[in-house]
Design an enzyme around this catalytic site. Structure first.
Site, PDB file in Angstrom:
ATOM      1  CG  LEU A 116      -5.611 -26.221   0.134  1.00 56.14           C
ATOM      2  CD1 LEU A 116      -5.421 -26.484   1.628  1.00 56.14           C
ATOM      3  CD2 LEU A 116      -5.722 -27.531  -0.620  1.00 56.14           C
ATOM      4  N   GLY A 117      -9.130 -23.523  -1.313  1.00 62.53           N
ATOM      5  CA  GLY A 117     -10.566 -23.268  -1.425  1.00 62.53           C
ATOM      6  C   GLY A 117     -11.334 -23.709  -0.202  1.00 62.53           C
ATOM      7  CG  ASP A 145      -0.190  -4.226   2.324  1.00 65.08           C
ATOM      8  OD1 ASP A 145      -0.013  -3.619   1.256  1.00 65.08           O
ATOM      9  OD2 ASP A 145      -0.288  -3.651   3.432  1.00 65.08           O
ATOM     10  CG  HIS A 165      -0.313   0.133   2.526  1.00 59.12           C
ATOM     11  ND1 HIS A 165       0.004  -0.955   3.306  1.00 59.12           N
ATOM     12  CD2 HIS A 165       0.087   1.215   3.225  1.00 59.12           C
ATOM     13  CE1 HIS A 165       0.563  -0.549   4.435  1.00 59.12           C
ATOM     14  NE2 HIS A 165       0.629   0.772   4.399  1.00 59.12           N
ATOM     15  N   GLY A 204       3.958   6.419   8.749  1.00 61.71           N
ATOM     16  CA  GLY A 204       5.276   6.557   8.146  1.00 61.71           C
ATOM     17  C   GLY A 204       6.180   5.374   8.423  1.00 61.71           C
ATOM     18  CG  ASN A 205       7.249   3.678  12.224  1.00 63.07           C
ATOM     19  OD1 ASN A 205       6.736   4.446  13.021  1.00 63.07           O
ATOM     20  ND2 ASN A 205       8.558   3.456  12.189  1.00 63.07           N
ATOM     21  CB  SER A 206       3.442   1.722   6.545  1.00 63.98           C
ATOM     22  OG  SER A 206       2.785   0.643   5.961  1.00 63.98           O
TER      23      SER A 206
END
Length: 490
Positions: A283-284, A150, A120, A226-228
């Site tokens: 796998l579903g 992500d 993101h 901001g640490n992301s």
């Protein structure tokens, strides 16, 4: 012990001149603080080793594109997460309204310039710049983004960079010391905070897709906007996680930060570096954990394993013979402790991989061999007048038959059979078990429920105070819920 000097001072107040005692403390000697000094020195060593491999990432994106990316990425994430992708400029008005600027963090994982961060942070970017610890600012190229985890990889065109060492996130335990690195609020670049592992194998409580791997590391090391994309490291300075979201009403540090474990990060980054994309095994199935509360209903001797609560039609799981109510104990001979562990293990494997599962079915061991499908591709195929009764006494909920109108209101598939929940009494056992209006009860104690009246009979037929195991369909996913009835007749 350090000596204290007692002195006196005069001060003038409303009542005249008074004497006050003043303590002047001398420094503590080395022996009395040796443990703290050793700890400080160890943390300084870790910080000095890790900081050169942490970078600041600034992103420019077109306003319209960025808004679409944020809308997609922020759905299903905790309150305050939208601010976790820190905005540049400190709240000042944008000089160019058609552009937006974002700040995040990243970690150098190879000397030739590959950097891992959160998806993101860079998704939708038209320009990416990386600030190194030596203050060099370099343009970066986006190598690939994996929305399922992500995670993303970017690359700068330079050599000889200080890269971080990989750690084994599977060996983390609550209470271990960890350090979080990044650029909080975009201004305070190359910051470090210290805390502990609060918990492991945490799900994302706001995830919009049950098929996404969980297993997040929870930490109280301070993480802010901001640490992301920054590093979470262990006491050896090894990368054990990538900081990714927080749970906070304010959008800033509140003691609950979450990181993607290195086990997932490394496998994902290596595929992105090699292919520019990631293909996840599929796998579903929907999963629950075996717990002390529900283990007896599955004839399990210990609270370990992943319960199959739903099998998607035409999925690899259905073709391979997995059944609803199966407990997966091992994958390729490796013990599966819970549903999150299975999700992580399967997502790391590539489509077409043959796997063996050790399953407990009605208390009996079953061995199955399956071939994994491809996440998203196969998932898309697989997903393609009231005479109700109530049972308020023991459980605290009212149910009704699943009529055509009810199906339409809750968007339930035609093949679904059960009793739909109409209302839940506040503070009741049903509310404690997480039941909500619109949920559909499919089974009671592993026996199918075909109607509201059958559900009532099943509950009335159980002993007072006896725990019940319900299979509940809720918003497209089925899960097992253990419910503790009130000790009274309905």
């Amino acid at each position: 012990m350090g000596a204290f000097t007692l002195g006196a001072a005069l001060f003038v107040g409303s009542g005249g001149v008074h004497a006050a005692s003043v303590f002047s403390a001398s420094p503590l000697d080395d022996n009395s603080v040796s443990a703290l000094s050793s700890l400080d020195q160890a943390m300084e060593n870790v910080a000095s080793r890790v900081t050169p491999s942490v970078v600041n990432i600034s992103v420019t994106s077109k306003s319209q594109e960025h808004q679409v990316a944020d809308s997609d990425q922020m759905q299903g994430l905790p309150p305050g997460f939208a601010q976790f992708f820190g905005q540049g400029g400190g709240g000042q008005q944008q000089q160019t309204p058609q552009l937006e600027h974002g700040i995040g963090s990243g970690v150098i994982i190879s000397p030739d310039g590959y950097i891992v961060t959160n998806g993101h942070v860079v998704d939708g970017a038209t320009q990416i710049k990386v600030t190194l610890n030596d203050r060099r600012v370099l343009p970066a190229k986006l190598i690939g983004v994996d929305k399922l985890t992500d995670l993303a990889v970017v690359k700068v065109d330079t050599k000889g960079l200080p890269s971080i060492a990989w750690g084994d996130s599977a060996k983390l335990h609550p209470g271990q010391t960890v350090l979080a690195f990044g650029s909080p609020f975009g201004y305070f670049q190359f910051s470090v905070t210290r805390g502990i592992v609060s918990a492991v194998d945490r799900p994302n409580p706001y995830s919009d897709d049950a098929r996404k791997p969980g297993g997040f590391i929870q930490t109280d090391a301070a993480i802010n906007p901001g640490n992301s994309g920054g590093a979470l490291v262990n006491s050896h300075g090894e990368l054990v996680g990538i900081n990714t979201f927080i749970i906070s009403n304010s959008g800033s540090f509140a003691g609950a930060g979450f990181a993607i474990p290195a086990q997932i990060v490394r496998a994902t980054a290596e595929q992105l570096m090699k292919n520019g994309k990631v293909e996840h095994g599929y796998l579903g199935i929907s999963l629950n954990d075996v717990t002390p509360d529900n283990a007896k209903f599955f004839n399990m001797q210990e609270a370990s394993g992943a319960i199959v609560s739903q099998v998607s039609p035409n999925s690899p799981a259905s073709r391979g013979g997995l059944h609803q109510g199966d407990v997966i104990a091992q994958l390729n001979g490796k013990k599966i402790v819970n549903g999150g562990a299975l999700q992580v293990a399967v997502s790391e494997l590539t489509p077409g991989t043959n796997i063996s599962l050790s399953v407990m079915r009605d208390g009996k061991p079953v061995s199955l061999n399956l071939t994994l499908g491809q996440f998203q591709k196969d998932a898309d195929v697989a997903d393609n007048g009231n005479n109700g009764s109530s049972q308020r006494g023991k459980l605290g909920l009212a149910v009704a038959d699943l009529t055509a109108d009810a199906r339409q209101q809750i968007n339930a598939p035609d093949q679904l059979k059960g009793a739909v929940v109409e209302s839940v009494r506040p503070g009741s056992p049903a509310e404690d078990a997480g039941l909500q209006p619109g949920d559909v009860i499919l089974e009671v104690d592993r026996k199918a429920t075909g109607s509201a009246s059958q559900f009532v009979n099943q509950v009335h037929g159980s002993a007072d105070g006896k725990d019940l195991l319900l299979l509940v369909w809720s918003r497209g996913n089925a899960s097992y819920r253990t419910i503790h009835p009130e000790d009274q007749n309905g």
